[in-house]
Design a protein around this motif. Structure first.
Motif, PDB file in Angstrom:
ATOM      1  N   GLU A 168       0.833  -1.300  -0.182  1.00 34.20           N
ATOM      2  CA  GLU A 168       0.014  -0.049  -0.078  1.00 34.20           C
ATOM      3  C   GLU A 168       0.869   1.187  -0.057  1.00 34.20           C
ATOM      4  O   GLU A 168       0.550   2.347  -0.682  1.00 34.20           O
ATOM      5  CB  GLU A 168      -0.857  -0.046   1.225  1.00 34.20           C
ATOM      6  CG  GLU A 168      -2.172  -0.796   1.001  1.00 34.20           C
ATOM      7  CD  GLU A 168      -3.092  -0.730   0.301  1.00 34.20           C
ATOM      8  OE1 GLU A 168      -3.514   0.370  -0.022  1.00 34.20           O
ATOM      9  OE2 GLU A 168      -3.657  -1.545  -0.577  1.00 34.20           O
ATOM     10  N   GLU A 169       1.986   1.266   0.733  1.00 32.50           N
ATOM     11  CA  GLU A 169       2.875   2.549   0.828  1.00 32.50           C
ATOM     12  C   GLU A 169       4.234   2.267   1.288  1.00 32.50           C
ATOM     13  O   GLU A 169       4.574   2.360   2.416  1.00 32.50           O
ATOM     14  CB  GLU A 169       2.197   3.375   1.893  1.00 32.50           C
ATOM     15  CG  GLU A 169       2.680   4.737   2.313  1.00 32.50           C
ATOM     16  CD  GLU A 169       2.653   5.456   0.788  1.00 32.50           C
ATOM     17  OE1 GLU A 169       3.660   5.853   0.293  1.00 32.50           O
ATOM     18  OE2 GLU A 169       1.587   5.678   0.344  1.00 32.50           O
ATOM     19  N   PRO A 170       4.912   1.797   0.170  1.00 31.29           N
ATOM     20  CA  PRO A 170       6.333   1.256   0.408  1.00 31.29           C
ATOM     21  C   PRO A 170       7.216   2.523   0.864  1.00 31.29           C
ATOM     22  O   PRO A 170       7.814   2.144   1.550  1.00 31.29           O
ATOM     23  CB  PRO A 170       6.849   0.823  -0.789  1.00 31.29           C
ATOM     24  CG  PRO A 170       5.878   1.290  -2.088  1.00 31.29           C
ATOM     25  CD  PRO A 170       4.703   1.438  -1.046  1.00 31.29           C
ATOM     26  N   ARG A 171       6.917   3.710   0.413  1.00 26.63           N
ATOM     27  CA  ARG A 171       7.544   4.747   1.297  1.00 26.63           C
ATOM     28  C   ARG A 171       7.590   5.049   2.383  1.00 26.63           C
ATOM     29  O   ARG A 171       8.602   5.305   3.275  1.00 26.63           O
ATOM     30  CB  ARG A 171       7.215   6.063   0.282  1.00 26.63           C
ATOM     31  CG  ARG A 171       7.695   6.257  -0.859  1.00 26.63           C
ATOM     32  CD  ARG A 171       7.143   7.661  -1.690  1.00 26.63           C
ATOM     33  NE  ARG A 171       7.716   8.594  -0.959  1.00 26.63           N
ATOM     34  CZ  ARG A 171       7.175   9.647  -0.215  1.00 26.63           C
ATOM     35  NH1 ARG A 171       5.804   9.578  -0.062  1.00 26.63           N
ATOM     36  NH2 ARG A 171       8.168  10.578   0.273  1.00 26.63           N
ATOM     37  N   LEU A 172       6.422   4.778   3.188  1.00 24.34           N
ATOM     38  CA  LEU A 172       6.145   4.886   4.440  1.00 24.34           C
ATOM     39  C   LEU A 172       6.891   3.660   5.106  1.00 24.34           C
ATOM     40  O   LEU A 172       7.629   3.715   6.350  1.00 24.34           O
ATOM     41  CB  LEU A 172       4.706   4.667   4.777  1.00 24.34           C
ATOM     42  CG  LEU A 172       4.081   4.664   6.511  1.00 24.34           C
ATOM     43  CD1 LEU A 172       5.128   6.188   7.105  1.00 24.34           C
ATOM     44  CD2 LEU A 172       2.955   4.987   6.680  1.00 24.34           C
TER      45      LEU A 172
END
Length: 267
Positions: A158-162
């Motif tokens: 869902e949100e690899p950067r986070l």
């Protein structure tokens, strides 16, 4: 509450003891016939009799603890429930060995405090706490240690950067997993949101806990991305704003269905 399509376990319990009026979803209709918490038998004709036995057992345990001087009139109700649970589980410590609650007992006390906000009657409250805790440990005890890795997997989708930020800051390993997964968000979510999550747990899935944690991380992504110290991340996540939690749970349920289909007994 009667118009809430997501149903909560308190409604299910009260309907089970005869307070009708809320239309059931088909999946929960099946579960209620199986008495998912094991508090009442499937035949409604015997509910009053069994309810009486439950009350008598509660009073007997309470009086035994008073005689043994484990509790008194000033003992907080949640600690009373803990001692009752320990006595019934045959793990009651000696009076001379009682000390501050350990981590496992704190989990029980947190669930007890949350249940008190949902159920008024102390007899019903104790039986619900006891059966909820026993069912959770029996069904999901082996699964709980793996939930953090499951959360990491779905966050990478869902949100690899986070996820990378949490890893690089050292916060990932220090996320409040006990609060989320061992206490089932007791002490984190308010009652109105919490009971929707517990309803799913009682219905047979502990994986809903992963998606609630995931949605919390996604909902506060911007704030979390701006925190570089792990203790700051943990402090924020242990005290999330309370006004948005219903929307968080709704989105978490959507994620649950997205990744797991329409699970009824999914682990």
């Amino acid at each position: 509450m009667a118009d809430d399509p997501q149903r909560n376990f308190r409604s299910a319990y009260y309907e089970k003891v005869g307070f009708r009026g809320v239309e059931e979803k088909k999946s929960l209709e099946i579960l209620l016939k199986d008495s998912p918490l094991g508090i009442l038998p499937p035949h409604s004709d015997s509910h009053a009799l069994v309810g009486g036995y439950r009350k008598e057992q509660y009073q007997d345990i309470l009086e035994a603890l008073e005689v043994m001087r484990y509790i008194n009139s000033s003992t907080p109700s949640t600690h009373v429930y803990l001692r009752m649970f320990q006595l019934e589980s045959q793990v009651l410590p000696r009076c001379s060995e009682t000390s501050a609650p350990d981590e496992e007992n704190e989990d029980f006390l947190s669930i007890s405090r949350a249940m008190e906000e949902i159920v008024d009657d102390p007899v019903d409250c104790y039986w619900l706490i006891k059966c909820f805790v026993n069912q959770f440990h029996t069904k999901f005890g082996d699964s709980v240690p793996h939930l953090p890795k499951s959360l990491e997997h779905y966050l990478s989708q869902e949100e690899p950067r986070l996820l990378n930020h949490l890893k690089n800051s050292g916060a990932l390993d220090q996320l409040p997993y006990n609060l989320w997964f061992r206490r089932c968000f007791a002490g984190c979510l308010p009652e109105c949101s919490l009971q929707r999550v517990w309803d799913k747990v009682i219905s047979g899935s502990c994986k809903i806990l992963v998606f609630v944690a995931l949605e919390i991380l996604l909902s506060y992504k911007i704030i979390l991305m701006g925190i570089n110290r792990p203790e700051g991340v943990v402090k924020f996540l242990c005290n999330i704003p309370q006004e948005n939690t219903d929307a968080i749970v709704t989105k978490a349920i959507d994620l649950w269905h997205k990744y797991c289909g329409t699970p009824v007994h999914a682990v």
